[in-house]
Design an enzyme around this catalytic site. Structure first.
Site, PDB file in Angstrom:
ATOM      1  N   GLY A  88     -20.226 -22.538  71.569  1.00  0.00           N
ATOM      2  CA  GLY A  88     -20.146 -21.028  71.416  1.00  0.00           C
ATOM      3  C   GLY A  88     -20.131 -20.665  72.975  1.00  0.00           C
ATOM      4  N   GLY A 177     -23.973 -27.281  73.545  1.00  0.00           N
ATOM      5  CA  GLY A 177     -25.357 -27.339  72.725  1.00  0.00           C
ATOM      6  C   GLY A 177     -25.593 -28.643  72.204  1.00  0.00           C
ATOM      7  N   GLY A 179     -24.820 -29.838  69.295  1.00  0.00           N
ATOM      8  CA  GLY A 179     -23.442 -30.622  68.741  1.00  0.00           C
ATOM      9  C   GLY A 179     -22.928 -31.254  69.725  1.00  0.00           C
ATOM     10  CG  ASP A 208     -29.348 -19.479  69.479  1.00  0.00           C
ATOM     11  OD1 ASP A 208     -29.166 -18.481  69.899  1.00  0.00           O
ATOM     12  OD2 ASP A 208     -28.844 -20.239  68.527  1.00  0.00           O
ATOM     13  CG  MET A 251     -26.439 -14.649  69.597  1.00  0.00           C
ATOM     14  SD  MET A 251     -26.385 -13.009  70.563  1.00  0.00           S
ATOM     15  CE  MET A 251     -27.034 -13.666  71.877  1.00  0.00           C
ATOM     16  NE  ARG A 253     -24.663 -20.876  64.329  1.00  0.00           N
ATOM     17  CZ  ARG A 253     -24.014 -22.052  64.903  1.00  0.00           C
ATOM     18  NH1 ARG A 253     -24.338 -23.456  64.803  1.00  0.00           N
ATOM     19  NH2 ARG A 253     -22.954 -21.564  65.674  1.00  0.00           N
ATOM     20  CE1 TYR A 358     -18.524 -14.465  68.430  1.00  0.00           C
ATOM     21  CE2 TYR A 358     -19.177 -12.569  66.744  1.00  0.00           C
ATOM     22  CZ  TYR A 358     -18.854 -14.076  67.059  1.00  0.00           C
ATOM     23  OH  TYR A 358     -18.800 -15.016  66.207  1.00  0.00           O
TER      24      TYR A 358
HETATM   25  P1  ATP Z   1     -23.552 -23.993  70.028  1.00  0.00           P
HETATM   26  O1  ATP Z   1     -23.999 -24.433  68.577  1.00  0.00           O
HETATM   27  O2  ATP Z   1     -24.572 -23.646  70.743  1.00  0.00           O
HETATM   28  O3  ATP Z   1     -22.193 -22.943  69.983  1.00  0.00           O
HETATM   29  P2  ATP Z   1     -22.763 -26.813  69.995  1.00  0.00           P
HETATM   30  O4  ATP Z   1     -22.564 -27.778  71.261  1.00  0.00           O
HETATM   31  O5  ATP Z   1     -23.900 -27.162  69.205  1.00  0.00           O
HETATM   32  O6  ATP Z   1     -22.827 -25.217  70.812  1.00  0.00           O
HETATM   33  P3  ATP Z   1     -20.709 -27.384  68.168  1.00  0.00           P
HETATM   34  O7  ATP Z   1     -19.611 -26.474  67.511  1.00  0.00           O
HETATM   35  O8  ATP Z   1     -21.915 -27.839  67.022  1.00  0.00           O
HETATM   36  O9  ATP Z   1     -21.454 -26.480  69.148  1.00  0.00           O
HETATM   37  O10 ATP Z   1     -20.442 -28.845  68.599  1.00  0.00           O
HETATM   38  C1  ATP Z   1     -19.512 -28.981  69.965  1.00  0.00           C
HETATM   39  C2  ATP Z   1     -18.746 -30.192  69.758  1.00  0.00           C
HETATM   40  O11 ATP Z   1     -19.404 -31.110  69.663  1.00  0.00           O
HETATM   41  C3  ATP Z   1     -17.566 -30.107  68.781  1.00  0.00           C
HETATM   42  O12 ATP Z   1     -16.498 -30.627  69.245  1.00  0.00           O
HETATM   43  C4  ATP Z   1     -18.219 -31.010  67.666  1.00  0.00           C
HETATM   44  O13 ATP Z   1     -17.139 -31.545  66.809  1.00  0.00           O
HETATM   45  C5  ATP Z   1     -18.690 -32.003  68.678  1.00  0.00           C
HETATM   46  N1  ATP Z   1     -20.055 -32.743  67.721  1.00  0.00           N
HETATM   47  C6  ATP Z   1     -20.973 -32.010  67.059  1.00  0.00           C
HETATM   48  N2  ATP Z   1     -21.806 -32.809  66.042  1.00  0.00           N
HETATM   49  C7  ATP Z   1     -21.122 -33.973  66.484  1.00  0.00           C
HETATM   50  C8  ATP Z   1     -21.408 -35.391  66.266  1.00  0.00           C
HETATM   51  N3  ATP Z   1     -22.533 -35.752  65.195  1.00  0.00           N
HETATM   52  N4  ATP Z   1     -20.783 -36.428  66.406  1.00  0.00           N
HETATM   53  C9  ATP Z   1     -19.529 -36.058  67.267  1.00  0.00           C
HETATM   54  N5  ATP Z   1     -19.408 -34.975  67.789  1.00  0.00           N
HETATM   55  C10 ATP Z   1     -19.887 -33.996  67.319  1.00  0.00           C
HETATM   56 MG    MG Z   2     -25.276 -26.076  67.897  1.00  0.00          MG
END
Ligand code: ATP
Ligand code: MG
Length: 444
Positions: A88, A177, A179, A208, A251, A253, A358
């Protein structure tokens, strides 16, 4: 009074090996003359800084310091680097992109690739990038959002390595983030498995502020500042209506840091609902009712992940493209439930629901966050050139640190309900857990 037990309770138990930062190999290039601080390989930032007795302090539990070493692993004139932003939006993304670009080019790095729309830009099918230079990134920090775009959804790590090799990229900076950094960890594992010398350095992006072992992430300060503006307006709205109730959704989660900090900053919030502390609708109705009768107005702050168990009974959560669970809209849910309650009582309640999420995410960073982003980008480049990999640039005890991906991906940082910040919020707001006899803060 702080007891040994409470000091110890604040931090999970870790081992010295948990802090170890992977390196690509021996640093053989003399660092060129620089204005940047040279950090010694042995310097550390203590993990635990709060203690009751010095014997509790363990210097073997400490973070490596982010920054430049006296020798480099890469000859900067010989490498390309890449930048990707995922997940995000968050105030400060462009500032970090700009800082990394400027810092890299200052060392004479050949090319800076900016991958478009998150990891998708590194995939075989969706491969897409722009070359970044000082001209193209010069003014991007005046704007919110990401100059490179962002996305969710997985990309196989082997495809990303293929792209990095194709473009001869030696360092990839992953801005995102939990992920994103989990994805970066798997990418780094794949790079190691394939025997490549490519560094992956993360810059944690979470509005967050929920990344483990990092005190503060960029965008959080801005979010709190913007949230406070929304709360001031919500308070004015509530006070201007007969039995006025304003509900503001912020925000958060899994963690309620923005809601809690904005509550402290605003001073106008009567009820603060966060994911970490369950509440009951009955207790909530009771507090709202008594406030409307006595004070004629009430302001509720609710973090997006609060009351998840109440919501799940009505609307089961779904998953987004990255596999994150997304429930329904808790703000809307509360508005409907409260309105139905007062209708039953035949009592007037003028309810306003405000969701500034947003607009907060997309705005540009405040001065404090902008300065922080500049430093993060600089430390990321300096650490990468020194051969560090498999880690993020963190901030702990007011210092820039390196934290292994393997450590930050163990969970999420959450508000500890028995610690300072939340106890101050509790003192300012009403208790709606259903456990309190009193139900309200004394000043309400
Ligand atoms: P936020 O939650 O703050 O918006 P984030 O980085 O956690 O940010 P996500 O959409 O969860 O956002 O992940 C960002 C990218 O990382 C995506 O392309 C997602 O597919 C990839 N990703 C998340 N988890 C994994 C995982 N376990 N293995 C490989 N890629 C991952
Ligand atoms: Mg995340």
């Amino acid at each position: 009074m702080t007891t040994a037990t409470s000091a110890a309770r604040t931090l999970p138990k870790l081992e010295p090996a948990d802090f170890k930062i992977p390196t690509l190999g021996e640093c053989t290039f003399q660092t060129p003359p620089t204005k940047n601080e040279i950090v010694s390989e042995n310097e550390r930032i203590l993990y635990q800084s709060r203690f009751s007795s010095p014997s509790e302090l363990d210097p073997s539990l400490a973070f490596e310091v982010a920054g430049l070493r006296d020798h480099l692993f890469f000859d900067p004139h010989d490498i390309n680097v890449g930048i990707v932003t995922c997940g995000g939006l968050c105030p400060g993304l462009n500032d970090v992109i700009r800082s990394i670009t400027y810092s890299s080019l200052a060392y004479g790095v050949k090319k800076v690739y900016g991958f478009k729309f998150g990891y998708r830009g590194l995939s075989r099918q969706g491969r897409s990038y722009v070359l970044l230079d000082t001209k193209s990134v010069n003014t991007i920090h005046y704007l919110g959002g990401s100059f490179l775009g962002s996305s969710r959804g997985p990309v196989p790590p082997e495809e990303m390595v293929e792209t990095l090799k194709l473009l001869k990229i030696s360092v990839l900076f992953t801005i995102g983030g939990d992920g994103t950094q989990r994805g970066a960890m798997f990418l780094q594992d794949k790079i190691t498995e394939m025997g490549e010398k490519i560094s992956v350095i993360g810059i944690p992006k979470t509005i967050d502020n929920d990344i483990l072992y990092v005190d503060k992430t960029f965008g959080f300060d801005t979010a709190v500042e913007e949230a406070r503006e929304a709360l001031t307006c919500a308070h004015v709205e509530a006070k201007s209506a007969p039995h006025g109730l304003s509900i503001v959704k912020l925000m958060g989660r899994d963690s309620g840091f923005i809601s809690a900090k904005a509550t402290l900053a605003s001073g106008d919030v009567n009820i603060c609902l966060i994911p970490e502390e369950p509440f009951t609708l009955e207790a909530l109705f009771k507090v709202v009712e008594s406030r409307l009768l006595r004070q004629n107005h009430c302001v509720i702050v609710v973090a997006e992940g609060a009351g998840a168990e109440l919501m799940a009974k009505i609307q089961p959560p779904v998953k987004d493209a990255s596999g994150n669970l997304k429930g329904g809209d808790i703000g809307l849910f509360l508005k409907e439930q409260i309105q139905a309650h007062f209708k039953k009582l035949d009592m007037e309640c003028t309810t306003r629901y405000i969701d500034p999420s947003y607009t907060i995410r997309a705005c540009k960073p405040n001065a404090s966050d902008a300065a922080f982003c500049e430093e993060l980008g600089n430390k990321a480049v300096n650490s990468a050139l020194s051969g560090k990999t498999g880690c993020i640039v963190g901030f702990w005890n007011q210092q820039f640190t390196l934290v292994p991906f393997s450590l930050i991906t163990r969970g999420r940082k959450m508000i500890k309900l028995d610690e300072n910040m939340w106890s101050t919020v509790k003192a300012m707001t009403a208790d709606v857990t259903g456990r309190s006899e009193k139900g309200e803060a004394s000043c309400l």
